[in-house]
Design a protein around this motif. Structure first.
Motif, PDB file in Angstrom:
ATOM      1  N   ASP A  20     -39.531 -17.711  -2.221  1.00 12.76           N
ATOM      2  CA  ASP A  20     -40.826 -18.093  -3.040  1.00 12.76           C
ATOM      3  C   ASP A  20     -40.647 -19.272  -3.659  1.00 12.76           C
ATOM      4  O   ASP A  20     -39.018 -18.781  -4.031  1.00 12.76           O
ATOM      5  N   VAL A  21     -41.596 -20.090  -4.331  1.00  8.92           N
ATOM      6  CA  VAL A  21     -40.951 -21.529  -4.980  1.00  8.92           C
ATOM      7  C   VAL A  21     -41.499 -20.950  -6.136  1.00  8.92           C
ATOM      8  O   VAL A  21     -40.308 -20.770  -7.800  1.00  8.92           O
ATOM      9  N   SER A  22     -41.742 -19.023  -6.444  1.00  6.85           N
ATOM     10  CA  SER A  22     -42.235 -18.881  -7.765  1.00  6.85           C
ATOM     11  C   SER A  22     -41.401 -17.479  -7.555  1.00  6.85           C
ATOM     12  O   SER A  22     -41.887 -16.426  -7.347  1.00  6.85           O
ATOM     13  N   GLU A  23     -40.502 -17.962  -8.655  1.00  7.48           N
ATOM     14  CA  GLU A  23     -40.226 -16.820  -9.275  1.00  7.48           C
ATOM     15  C   GLU A  23     -40.450 -15.795  -9.666  1.00  7.48           C
ATOM     16  O   GLU A  23     -39.990 -14.337  -9.327  1.00  7.48           O
ATOM     17  N   ALA A  24     -41.236 -15.635 -10.296  1.00 10.60           N
ATOM     18  CA  ALA A  24     -42.329 -14.476 -10.692  1.00 10.60           C
ATOM     19  C   ALA A  24     -42.805 -13.340 -10.004  1.00 10.60           C
ATOM     20  O   ALA A  24     -42.770 -12.819  -9.762  1.00 10.60           O
ATOM     21  N   GLY A  25     -43.468 -14.906  -8.991  1.00 11.77           N
ATOM     22  CA  GLY A  25     -44.285 -14.110  -7.764  1.00 11.77           C
ATOM     23  C   GLY A  25     -43.383 -12.944  -7.340  1.00 11.77           C
ATOM     24  O   GLY A  25     -43.745 -11.923  -6.208  1.00 11.77           O
ATOM     25  N   ASN A  26     -42.458 -13.891  -6.572  1.00  6.23           N
ATOM     26  CA  ASN A  26     -40.769 -12.907  -6.323  1.00  6.23           C
ATOM     27  C   ASN A  26     -40.774 -11.206  -6.792  1.00  6.23           C
ATOM     28  O   ASN A  26     -40.439 -10.474  -5.914  1.00  6.23           O
ATOM     29  N   GLY A  27     -40.363 -11.537  -8.519  1.00  3.60           N
ATOM     30  CA  GLY A  27     -40.352 -10.175  -8.429  1.00  3.60           C
ATOM     31  C   GLY A  27     -40.983  -9.170  -8.457  1.00  3.60           C
ATOM     32  O   GLY A  27     -41.025  -8.161  -8.930  1.00  3.60           O
ATOM     33  N   GLU A  28     -42.525  -9.952  -8.875  1.00  6.44           N
ATOM     34  CA  GLU A  28     -43.181  -9.292  -8.285  1.00  6.44           C
ATOM     35  C   GLU A  28     -43.478  -8.167  -7.399  1.00  6.44           C
ATOM     36  O   GLU A  28     -43.684  -6.886  -7.352  1.00  6.44           O
ATOM     37  N   THR A  29     -43.114  -8.931  -6.259  1.00  4.89           N
ATOM     38  CA  THR A  29     -43.325  -8.275  -4.609  1.00  4.89           C
ATOM     39  C   THR A  29     -41.772  -7.159  -4.823  1.00  4.89           C
ATOM     40  O   THR A  29     -42.167  -6.700  -4.159  1.00  4.89           O
ATOM     41  N   VAL A  30     -40.665  -8.060  -4.952  1.00  4.90           N
ATOM     42  CA  VAL A  30     -39.208  -7.080  -4.932  1.00  4.90           C
ATOM     43  C   VAL A  30     -39.377  -5.934  -6.214  1.00  4.90           C
ATOM     44  O   VAL A  30     -39.921  -4.269  -5.342  1.00  4.90           O
ATOM     45  N   ASP A  37     -37.238 -24.012  -3.419  1.00  5.76           N
ATOM     46  CA  ASP A  37     -39.157 -24.500  -2.915  1.00  5.76           C
ATOM     47  C   ASP A  37     -38.483 -25.222  -0.718  1.00  5.76           C
ATOM     48  O   ASP A  37     -37.288 -25.993  -1.008  1.00  5.76           O
ATOM     49  N   LEU A  38     -39.228 -24.712  -0.390  1.00  3.95           N
ATOM     50  CA  LEU A  38     -39.481 -25.086   1.319  1.00  3.95           C
ATOM     51  C   LEU A  38     -39.011 -26.399   0.646  1.00  3.95           C
ATOM     52  O   LEU A  38     -39.132 -27.509   2.632  1.00  3.95           O
ATOM     53  N   CYS A  39     -39.849 -27.060   0.386  1.00  2.00           N
ATOM     54  CA  CYS A  39     -40.147 -29.130   0.466  1.00  2.00           C
ATOM     55  C   CYS A  39     -38.924 -29.515   0.448  1.00  2.00           C
ATOM     56  O   CYS A  39     -38.201 -30.458   0.867  1.00  2.00           O
ATOM     57  N   ASP A  99     -44.272 -30.773   4.591  1.00  2.00           N
ATOM     58  CA  ASP A  99     -42.984 -30.224   3.648  1.00  2.00           C
ATOM     59  C   ASP A  99     -43.353 -28.610   4.186  1.00  2.00           C
ATOM     60  O   ASP A  99     -42.791 -27.850   4.878  1.00  2.00           O
ATOM     61  N   VAL A 100     -44.124 -28.318   3.780  1.00  2.00           N
ATOM     62  CA  VAL A 100     -43.756 -26.423   3.536  1.00  2.00           C
ATOM     63  C   VAL A 100     -44.822 -26.394   4.609  1.00  2.00           C
ATOM     64  O   VAL A 100     -44.672 -24.778   5.246  1.00  2.00           O
ATOM     65  N   ASN A 101     -46.156 -26.756   5.556  1.00  2.00           N
ATOM     66  CA  ASN A 101     -46.521 -26.389   5.793  1.00  2.00           C
ATOM     67  C   ASN A 101     -46.115 -25.734   7.793  1.00  2.00           C
ATOM     68  O   ASN A 101     -46.874 -25.363   8.761  1.00  2.00           O
ATOM     69  N   VAL A 102     -45.094 -27.666   7.594  1.00  2.00           N
ATOM     70  CA  VAL A 102     -44.849 -27.357   9.341  1.00  2.00           C
ATOM     71  C   VAL A 102     -43.007 -27.278   9.356  1.00  2.00           C
ATOM     72  O   VAL A 102     -42.338 -26.551  10.237  1.00  2.00           O
ATOM     73  N   LEU A 103     -42.934 -28.749   8.194  1.00  2.00           N
ATOM     74  CA  LEU A 103     -41.360 -29.187   8.012  1.00  2.00           C
ATOM     75  C   LEU A 103     -40.483 -27.890   7.799  1.00  2.00           C
ATOM     76  O   LEU A 103     -39.153 -27.778   9.062  1.00  2.00           O
ATOM     77  N   ALA A 104     -40.972 -26.985   6.972  1.00  2.00           N
ATOM     78  CA  ALA A 104     -39.827 -26.255   6.756  1.00  2.00           C
ATOM     79  C   ALA A 104     -40.207 -25.281   8.444  1.00  2.00           C
ATOM     80  O   ALA A 104     -38.691 -24.467   8.027  1.00  2.00           O
ATOM     81  N   HIS A 105     -40.998 -24.979   8.852  1.00  2.00           N
ATOM     82  CA  HIS A 105     -40.024 -24.273   9.680  1.00  2.00           C
ATOM     83  C   HIS A 105     -39.565 -24.298  10.787  1.00  2.00           C
ATOM     84  O   HIS A 105     -38.698 -23.736  11.201  1.00  2.00           O
ATOM     85  N   PHE A 106     -38.955 -26.418  10.826  1.00  2.00           N
ATOM     86  CA  PHE A 106     -38.613 -25.918  11.888  1.00  2.00           C
ATOM     87  C   PHE A 106     -36.977 -26.218  10.916  1.00  2.00           C
ATOM     88  O   PHE A 106     -35.739 -25.658  11.602  1.00  2.00           O
ATOM     89  N   TRP A 107     -37.159 -25.691   9.466  1.00  2.00           N
ATOM     90  CA  TRP A 107     -35.417 -26.188   9.171  1.00  2.00           C
ATOM     91  C   TRP A 107     -35.379 -24.553   8.980  1.00  2.00           C
ATOM     92  O   TRP A 107     -33.972 -23.820   9.028  1.00  2.00           O
ATOM     93  N   THR A 108     -35.588 -23.293   8.060  1.00  2.00           N
ATOM     94  CA  THR A 108     -36.169 -22.013   8.665  1.00  2.00           C
ATOM     95  C   THR A 108     -35.584 -21.349  10.213  1.00  2.00           C
ATOM     96  O   THR A 108     -34.875 -20.715  10.319  1.00  2.00           O
TER      97      THR A 108
END
Ligand SMILES: NC(=O)c1ccc[n+]([C@@H]2O[C@H](COP(=O)([O-])OP(=O)(O)OC[C@H]3O[C@@H](n4cnc5c(N)ncnc54)[C@H](O)[C@@H]3O)[C@@H](O)[C@H]2O)c1
Length: 310
Positions: A76-86, A102-104, A151-160
């Motif tokens: 996730d681009v949000s470090e805090a959000g990631n931390g809460e999930t972990v 940052d998926l962009c 970038d986030v909603n579709v192009l990132a799918h190609f890269w991942t």
């Protein structure tokens, strides 16, 4: 010009196709009757990457997948959000790793993929979930927001997918999940960039699925998820009194079940599959009238999204 023998061959193959189609219909019917518990695959020990796992349904999917025994990774681009999930996954007894990405940024995606493979291992299930919405009419949408949406909603799918599918192809085993939207099947005012990006995400899923079959890689599964509006905050203020607002926990549960059952396309609520069919069958003017009756022009009227709620 085809000769008589060739014509006979095509007719025979079409007849076979008709018989097979009846069989496939019956097969789907029977599968609907089989309890879900018999249809779920085991993902214990699988490495599952969820993009956008730092909030909303991404976080809930991390929790539910970890509860099934998967080793979960959130990007996730949000470090805090990631931390809460972990913290939440670990508190529930699960395993979770987090990477701030940052998926962009395509190079950042590839660099994070290399680190993930070295530090955790190869990804068995990739869930392309991260998403953003501008929520403005086209003429009011800043160019940067339109770019970011794609970038986030579709192009990132190609890269991942390019980063992780090689391992799946080599083993003929794996799963690529794309969280699209009903906005990838039907359209709505005030969402030109979002609808276009989600239509592209649906196209990505369908084209990739076909390519995998052509390659004979039937062991690499794909799932496309098309939900209506969900009360995560992303679409805060938007909606229609004629359509239900979905509960995030229920959506995450249904998506995880769809992954475990190798469902190809999941509409939420399920009856939403009728809408694209209706668009194909009905004249445009009839659909415009229906849109007015359902007050679709007001769908985004009170949208505030995350900008004003967070
Ligand atoms: N909320 C809805 O009404 C709704 C409806 C249909 C489909 N969806 C789709 O479901 C998915 C999840 O949505 P949600 O409702 O949980 O939203 P959310 O805003 O709660 O979660 C999206 C996550 O993506 C992350 N993200 C955004 N930009 C990123 C970037 N550049 N790099 C890395 N991470 C980034 C955010 O930080 C956030 O954690 C999205 O793809 C969304 O389009 C949502």
């Amino acid at each position: 010009m085809a000769d008589a023998q060739e014509v006979m061959m095509v007719v025979a193959r079409l007849l076979l196709w008709l018989v097979a189609t009846v069989y496939f219909f019956l097969e789907s019917l029977v599968l609907c009757l089989v309890p879900r518990s018999y249809r779920r695959k085991d993902i214990k020990g699988n490495i599952v990457l969820v993009t956008g796992g730092g909030s909303g349904i991404g976080r809930l999917m991390c929790l539910k997948l970890a509860a099934k025994g998967a080793v979960v990774v959130t990007w996730d681009v949000s470090e805090a959000g990631n931390g809460e999930t972990v913290q939440q996954v670990q508190a529930a007894g699960g395993q979770c790793h987090a990477y701030t990405v940052d998926l962009c940024d395509r190079q950042a995606v590839y660099a994070a993929a290399t680190r993930l493979k070295q530090e955790v291992g190869n990804v068995d299930i990739l869930v392309n979930n991260a998403g953003v919405v501008t929520g403005k009419s086209l003429m009011n949408s800043p160019d940067d927001s339109i770019q970011r949406t794609f970038d986030v909603n579709v192009l990132a799918h190609f890269w991942t997918t390019k980063a992780f599918m090689g391992h799946m192809l080599a083993r003929n085993k794996g799963h690529i999940v794309n969280i699209a939207s009903m906005a990838g099947k039907i359209v709505c005012t005030g969402l030109v960039d979002y609808c276009s990006s989600k239509h592209a995400a649906v196209g990505f899923h369908e084209a990739l699925q076909t390519e995998l079959k052509m390659m004979g890689k039937y062991g690499v599964k794909t799932t496309c998820v098309c939900p209506g509006i969900i009360s995560t905050g992303m679409f805060q203020g938007a909606g229609s009194k004629f359509f239900p607002t979905l509960k995030p926990d229920w959506v995450a549960e249904e998506v995880v079940d769809a992954i475990l059952m190798n469902t190809s396309t999941l509409y939420l609520p399920n009856y939403m599959w009728l809408m694209p069919l209706q668009i194909m069958l009905f004249p445009q003017k009839s659909m415009d009238m229906l849109g007015n009756i359902l007050e679709m022009q007001d769908f985004m009227k009170n949208f505030v999204g995350r900008s004003k709620t967070n």
